[in-house]
Design a protein around this motif. Structure first.
Motif, PDB file in Angstrom:
ATOM      1  N   MET A 165     -16.075  29.011  36.375  1.00 51.82           N
ATOM      2  CA  MET A 165     -17.260  29.755  36.761  1.00 51.82           C
ATOM      3  C   MET A 165     -16.983  30.797  37.846  1.00 51.82           C
ATOM      4  O   MET A 165     -17.865  31.558  38.218  1.00 51.82           O
ATOM      5  CB  MET A 165     -18.346  28.788  37.258  1.00 51.82           C
ATOM      6  N   GLU A 166     -15.767  30.840  38.349  1.00 51.13           N
ATOM      7  CA  GLU A 166     -15.423  31.777  39.412  1.00 51.13           C
ATOM      8  C   GLU A 166     -14.614  32.960  38.872  1.00 51.13           C
ATOM      9  O   GLU A 166     -13.667  32.777  38.109  1.00 51.13           O
ATOM     10  CB  GLU A 166     -14.619  31.062  40.498  1.00 51.13           C
ATOM     11  N   LYS A 167     -14.980  34.151  39.298  1.00 49.36           N
ATOM     12  CA  LYS A 167     -14.260  35.355  38.871  1.00 49.36           C
ATOM     13  C   LYS A 167     -12.799  35.309  39.308  1.00 49.36           C
ATOM     14  O   LYS A 167     -11.931  35.862  38.634  1.00 49.36           O
ATOM     15  CB  LYS A 167     -14.943  36.603  39.447  1.00 49.36           C
ATOM     16  N   LYS A 168     -12.549  34.619  40.433  1.00 49.79           N
ATOM     17  CA  LYS A 168     -11.179  34.511  40.950  1.00 49.79           C
ATOM     18  C   LYS A 168     -10.256  33.819  39.945  1.00 49.79           C
ATOM     19  O   LYS A 168      -9.070  34.150  39.852  1.00 49.79           O
ATOM     20  CB  LYS A 168     -11.173  33.741  42.275  1.00 49.79           C
ATOM     21  N   PHE A 169     -10.806  32.861  39.220  1.00 51.91           N
ATOM     22  CA  PHE A 169     -10.000  32.149  38.224  1.00 51.91           C
ATOM     23  C   PHE A 169      -9.519  33.114  37.150  1.00 51.91           C
ATOM     24  O   PHE A 169      -8.338  33.132  36.801  1.00 51.91           O
ATOM     25  CB  PHE A 169     -10.817  31.016  37.588  1.00 51.91           C
ATOM     26  N   TRP A 170     -10.443  33.896  36.630  1.00 53.06           N
ATOM     27  CA  TRP A 170     -10.102  34.819  35.543  1.00 53.06           C
ATOM     28  C   TRP A 170      -9.205  35.950  36.013  1.00 53.06           C
ATOM     29  O   TRP A 170      -8.330  36.398  35.268  1.00 53.06           O
ATOM     30  CB  TRP A 170     -11.389  35.351  34.908  1.00 53.06           C
ATOM     31  N   SER A 171      -9.387  36.371  37.251  1.00 52.63           N
ATOM     32  CA  SER A 171      -8.522  37.406  37.810  1.00 52.63           C
ATOM     33  C   SER A 171      -7.094  36.890  37.942  1.00 52.63           C
ATOM     34  O   SER A 171      -6.127  37.585  37.598  1.00 52.63           O
ATOM     35  CB  SER A 171      -9.055  37.831  39.191  1.00 52.63           C
ATOM     36  N   PHE A 172      -6.968  35.651  38.421  1.00 54.11           N
ATOM     37  CA  PHE A 172      -5.646  35.020  38.571  1.00 54.11           C
ATOM     38  C   PHE A 172      -4.994  34.849  37.205  1.00 54.11           C
ATOM     39  O   PHE A 172      -3.806  35.151  37.012  1.00 54.11           O
ATOM     40  CB  PHE A 172      -5.823  33.663  39.261  1.00 54.11           C
ATOM     41  N   LEU A 173      -5.756  34.370  36.244  1.00 56.24           N
ATOM     42  CA  LEU A 173      -5.255  34.160  34.884  1.00 56.24           C
ATOM     43  C   LEU A 173      -4.704  35.448  34.281  1.00 56.24           C
ATOM     44  O   LEU A 173      -3.613  35.469  33.688  1.00 56.24           O
ATOM     45  CB  LEU A 173      -6.369  33.592  34.008  1.00 56.24           C
ATOM     46  N   LYS A 174      -5.446  36.537  34.458  1.00 54.61           N
ATOM     47  CA  LYS A 174      -5.037  37.814  33.863  1.00 54.61           C
ATOM     48  C   LYS A 174      -3.895  38.474  34.639  1.00 54.61           C
ATOM     49  O   LYS A 174      -2.976  39.031  34.040  1.00 54.61           O
ATOM     50  CB  LYS A 174      -6.240  38.757  33.779  1.00 54.61           C
ATOM     51  N   LYS A 192      -0.778  36.545  33.831  1.00 59.42           N
ATOM     52  CA  LYS A 192      -0.571  36.438  32.385  1.00 59.42           C
ATOM     53  C   LYS A 192      -0.364  34.996  31.898  1.00 59.42           C
ATOM     54  O   LYS A 192       0.675  34.645  31.329  1.00 59.42           O
ATOM     55  CB  LYS A 192       0.610  37.318  31.957  1.00 59.42           C
ATOM     56  N   ALA A 193      -1.382  34.166  32.121  1.00 61.20           N
ATOM     57  CA  ALA A 193      -1.335  32.784  31.633  1.00 61.20           C
ATOM     58  C   ALA A 193      -1.170  32.770  30.124  1.00 61.20           C
ATOM     59  O   ALA A 193      -1.792  33.559  29.408  1.00 61.20           O
ATOM     60  CB  ALA A 193      -2.611  32.054  32.018  1.00 61.20           C
ATOM     61  N   THR A 194      -0.323  31.880  29.636  1.00 58.82           N
ATOM     62  CA  THR A 194      -0.078  31.783  28.192  1.00 58.82           C
ATOM     63  C   THR A 194      -0.840  30.638  27.547  1.00 58.82           C
ATOM     64  O   THR A 194      -0.971  30.594  26.322  1.00 58.82           O
ATOM     65  CB  THR A 194       1.423  31.593  27.905  1.00 58.82           C
ATOM     66  N   SER A 195      -1.330  29.693  28.366  1.00 60.44           N
ATOM     67  CA  SER A 195      -2.064  28.565  27.782  1.00 60.44           C
ATOM     68  C   SER A 195      -3.197  28.119  28.692  1.00 60.44           C
ATOM     69  O   SER A 195      -3.145  28.267  29.910  1.00 60.44           O
ATOM     70  CB  SER A 195      -1.132  27.383  27.495  1.00 60.44           C
ATOM     71  N   LEU A 196      -4.227  27.574  28.036  1.00 70.82           N
ATOM     72  CA  LEU A 196      -5.424  27.091  28.711  1.00 70.82           C
ATOM     73  C   LEU A 196      -5.766  25.735  28.105  1.00 70.82           C
ATOM     74  O   LEU A 196      -5.811  25.595  26.883  1.00 70.82           O
ATOM     75  CB  LEU A 196      -6.566  28.083  28.488  1.00 70.82           C
ATOM     76  N   MET A 229     -13.686  37.949  25.391  1.00 68.69           N
ATOM     77  CA  MET A 229     -12.720  38.324  26.427  1.00 68.69           C
ATOM     78  C   MET A 229     -11.429  38.851  25.813  1.00 68.69           C
ATOM     79  O   MET A 229     -11.004  38.419  24.739  1.00 68.69           O
ATOM     80  CB  MET A 229     -12.401  37.114  27.315  1.00 68.69           C
ATOM     81  N   ASP A 230     -10.806  39.764  26.522  1.00 65.91           N
ATOM     82  CA  ASP A 230      -9.519  40.325  26.082  1.00 65.91           C
ATOM     83  C   ASP A 230      -8.409  39.723  26.941  1.00 65.91           C
ATOM     84  O   ASP A 230      -8.194  40.133  28.079  1.00 65.91           O
ATOM     85  CB  ASP A 230      -9.541  41.850  26.230  1.00 65.91           C
ATOM     86  N   ILE A 231      -7.736  38.708  26.403  1.00 64.13           N
ATOM     87  CA  ILE A 231      -6.652  38.031  27.134  1.00 64.13           C
ATOM     88  C   ILE A 231      -5.447  37.938  26.205  1.00 64.13           C
ATOM     89  O   ILE A 231      -5.154  36.874  25.627  1.00 64.13           O
ATOM     90  CB  ILE A 231      -7.073  36.621  27.605  1.00 64.13           C
ATOM     91  N   PRO A 232      -4.706  39.023  26.023  1.00 66.55           N
ATOM     92  CA  PRO A 232      -3.582  39.033  25.073  1.00 66.55           C
ATOM     93  C   PRO A 232      -2.452  38.061  25.415  1.00 66.55           C
ATOM     94  O   PRO A 232      -1.728  37.616  24.521  1.00 66.55           O
ATOM     95  CB  PRO A 232      -3.102  40.485  25.123  1.00 66.55           C
ATOM     96  N   SER A 233      -2.292  37.726  26.702  1.00 64.14           N
ATOM     97  CA  SER A 233      -1.202  36.818  27.088  1.00 64.14           C
ATOM     98  C   SER A 233      -1.449  35.384  26.636  1.00 64.14           C
ATOM     99  O   SER A 233      -0.515  34.604  26.458  1.00 64.14           O
ATOM    100  CB  SER A 233      -1.015  36.834  28.609  1.00 64.14           C
ATOM    101  N   THR A 235      -7.476  35.505  16.016  1.00 64.54           N
ATOM    102  CA  THR A 235      -6.731  36.209  17.065  1.00 64.54           C
ATOM    103  C   THR A 235      -5.251  35.811  17.159  1.00 64.54           C
ATOM    104  O   THR A 235      -4.530  36.285  18.032  1.00 64.54           O
ATOM    105  CB  THR A 235      -7.386  35.964  18.440  1.00 64.54           C
ATOM    106  N   GLY A 236      -4.816  34.911  16.270  1.00 64.45           N
ATOM    107  CA  GLY A 236      -3.411  34.517  16.254  1.00 64.45           C
ATOM    108  C   GLY A 236      -3.010  33.581  17.380  1.00 64.45           C
ATOM    109  O   GLY A 236      -1.848  33.531  17.785  1.00 64.45           O
ATOM    110  N   LYS A 237      -3.956  32.800  17.892  1.00 60.62           N
ATOM    111  CA  LYS A 237      -3.664  31.819  18.927  1.00 60.62           C
ATOM    112  C   LYS A 237      -3.579  30.418  18.336  1.00 60.62           C
ATOM    113  O   LYS A 237      -4.126  30.158  17.278  1.00 60.62           O
ATOM    114  CB  LYS A 237      -4.761  31.857  20.011  1.00 60.62           C
ATOM    115  N   ARG A 238      -2.881  29.537  19.031  1.00 64.05           N
ATOM    116  CA  ARG A 238      -2.792  28.143  18.582  1.00 64.05           C
ATOM    117  C   ARG A 238      -3.878  27.326  19.256  1.00 64.05           C
ATOM    118  O   ARG A 238      -4.123  27.460  20.437  1.00 64.05           O
ATOM    119  CB  ARG A 238      -1.414  27.558  18.951  1.00 64.05           C
ATOM    120  N   PHE A 239      -4.521  26.456  18.471  1.00 58.27           N
ATOM    121  CA  PHE A 239      -5.579  25.612  19.002  1.00 58.27           C
ATOM    122  C   PHE A 239      -5.272  24.171  18.619  1.00 58.27           C
ATOM    123  O   PHE A 239      -5.297  23.821  17.457  1.00 58.27           O
ATOM    124  CB  PHE A 239      -6.933  26.038  18.427  1.00 58.27           C
TER     125      PHE A 239
END
Length: 276
Positions: free
Chosen positions: A208-217, A220-224, A242-246, A272-276
């Motif tokens: 819920m914090e913008k700081k989390f998403w800023s850090f992630l981007k 370049k986090a590869t997994s969540l 969201m646009d998170i190519p990494s 989007t070609g991601k693994r789930f």
């Protein structure tokens, strides 16, 4: 178990990036683990008041590598519950944030490092620790209960190796710590990436914090990874837009995911070609 010699082979790799942008290589991280270990008696029991920080991680690794048995607890655990657990299990040490509000009486400070303090308690433990015992975790939803789950070194290693192989984890992976370190799923993410020389993105910030998403981007986090509630929140946050190519891998555990949400994430990842 997670062995010093294995992690040493990744010496030049970045092991951790903290929320404030500080980076630590495996070589540095291992040096900290040895500094902590010098203050510990062999095969002792230590309460690790964990949070997603470099101090918490260095302590945990030191305990596991050097066969000191940690009990992983939430750093925000209520003092009354913590006192009850101390009286029940009688740990020799407690590893806690320097700024923690839980005041430990009758303890002796052994070392301050990386924002954490190692306190030697005056407890007299009247039971032995089995040679195979490597880690103690609280059961889900019962942090204040004296009941603990016992894991052997073989348990830890086989679980860690199995996950890392199944997910094809290598040194290029950069998981972000959305889940707490004292929770089995959160800890397994850390273990399974460290044994492959990957980089852990350490943060205590929430979705819920913008700081989390800023850090992630930024890094370049590869997994969540998350539990069912995580995915409910992601949907509300319009994650699909969201646009998170990494980000290439999304994992879920901790209970059955709602069928509708499960399908939506599966379709999104396929598209989007991601693994789930």
């Amino acid at each position: 178990m997670i062995k010093y010699d294995l992690l040493e082979t990744f010496g030049g790799n970045t092991a951790v990036v903290t929320f404030d942008g500080n980076q630590y290589k495996y070589k540095e991280l291992l040096e900290y683990t040895q500094l902590i270990n010098k203050q510990l008696e062999p095969r002792s029991l230590v309460f690790c008041l964990a949070k997603n920080s470099i101090g918490s991680l260095a302590g945990y690794l030191s305990f596991i590598i050097n066969k000191v048995v940690p009990v992983m607890l939430d750093s925000n655990l209520d003092k009354e519950l913590l006192d009850n657990l101390i009286m029940t299990h009688k740990p020799e040490y407690i590893w806690m944030p320097e700024d923690n509000g839980n005041v430990i009486y009758g303890g002796e400070l052994e070392i301050n490092i990386l924002g954490y303090s190692l306190i030697r308690l005056s407890c007299s433990r009247d039971y032995l620790l089995h040679d195979d015992l490597g880690l103690l975790l609280t059961t889900s939803g019962s942090t204040g209960s004296p009941k603990l789950v016992k894991l052997t070194y073989e348990n830890i290693y086989s679980n860690t190796e199995s996950i890392s192989e199944y997910l094809s984890i290598d040194e290029n992976e950069r998981p972000i710590t959305l889940l707490p370190m004292h929770y089995s799923f959160g800890l397994s993410i850390i273990n399974s990436h460290l044994i492959k020389g990957a980089t852990i993105l350490l943060t205590n910030n929430s979705l819920m914090e913008k700081k989390f998403w800023s850090f992630l981007k930024t890094y370049k986090a590869t997994s969540l990874s998350g539990v069912p509630y995580t995915f409910e929140m992601l949907k509300k946050l319009r994650f699909f837009n969201m646009d998170i190519p990494s980000l290439t891998t999304i994992t879920q555990a901790g209970g059955k995911l709602n069928d509708e949400i499960n399908l939506e994430f599966a379709e999104y990842c396929k598209k989007t070609g991601k693994r789930f």
